[in-house]
Write an enzyme that holds these catalytic residues in place. Structure first.
Site, PDB file in Angstrom:
ATOM      1  CB  VAL A  16      -3.470   2.489  -3.902  1.00  0.00           C
ATOM      2  CG1 VAL A  16      -3.337   2.209  -2.405  1.00  0.00           C
ATOM      3  CG2 VAL A  16      -3.391   3.994  -4.169  1.00  0.00           C
ATOM      4  N   PRO A  17      -1.355  -0.459  -4.433  1.00  0.00           N
ATOM      5  CG  PRO A  17       0.871  -1.086  -4.105  1.00  0.00           C
ATOM      6  CD  PRO A  17      -0.043   0.107  -4.139  1.00  0.00           C
ATOM      7  CB  CYS A  18      -5.094  -3.422  -2.087  1.00  0.00           C
ATOM      8  SG  CYS A  18      -6.182  -3.359  -3.506  1.00  0.00           S
ATOM      9  CG  HIS A  19      -1.878  -6.016  -6.783  1.00  0.00           C
ATOM     10  ND1 HIS A  19      -1.979  -4.650  -7.020  1.00  0.00           N
ATOM     11  CD2 HIS A  19      -0.645  -6.379  -7.204  1.00  0.00           C
ATOM     12  CE1 HIS A  19      -0.850  -4.228  -7.565  1.00  0.00           C
ATOM     13  NE2 HIS A  19      -0.027  -5.256  -7.678  1.00  0.00           N
TER      14      HIS A  19
END
Length: 177
Positions: A135-138
């Site tokens: 879950v690409p919060c980056h």
């Protein structure tokens, strides 16, 4: 519902992976201070303590992470069993829509979930994301293009963005304020 946990190596450090029978609940770098709190939240939400072990979700995740870090995977297919509030879940679903190699601002993410004035709440929800990388919060950065907040640390965020495209595409218009 059984919760199983194992440690998975990555080029950026060892990660703790916790999965239920339905999917991945937690994926965090072992060195994060918040990992104990997040594990407790998952255990409370899923009805019991995590036991050491692996299931098919862990096996699939290990393969997909290796492919991702080798530059051969842009989208994860591992099933997810996310633990969060309805607002957090909406924010995390918006994260899943950000394409590989692209970034969004927190304000743009807030607009994507129909809450254009909730930029700070979206940032807080991203900070509570328990499934790093997948879950690409980056992929969310400040409106001015700066790298901001990442539970795994800004050097890891920078490394993930570099992995995804070298020169990350900013395909959003910088927001005022």
């Amino acid at each position: 519902m059984a919760l199983l946990c194992c440690h998975l190596p990555t080029p950026l450090g060892e990660m703790l992976a916790v999965a239920s029978d339905r999917g991945l609940c937690l994926l965090e770098f072992d060195t994060q201070q918040r990992i104990g709190r997040e594990l407790a939240q998952v255990e409370a939400a899923r009805g019991g303590p995590a036991q050491e072990g692996r299931n098919a979700t862990h096996d699939q995740l290990a393969v997909e992470l290796a492919e991702y870090f080798a530059g051969r995977r842009q989208r994860f297919g591992v099933p997810l069993d996310l633990v969060g509030t309805p607002f957090q879940l909406a924010a995390w679903q918006a994260l899943l829509q950000i394409p590989y190699g692209h970034t969004r601002s927190y304000a743009e993410q807030a607009r994507a979930i129909g809450r254009p004035t909730a930029t700070r709440a979206v940032a807080a929800a991203n900070g509570q994301n328990k499934v790093s990388i997948v879950v690409p919060c980056h992929r969310v950065i400040g409106s001015d293009g700066s790298l901001t907040g990442f539970g795994g640390g800004l050097p890891r965020k920078q490394a993930l963005l570099a992995l995804e495209g070298g020169a990350v595409q900013r395909d959003w218009i910088a927001d005022a304020g």
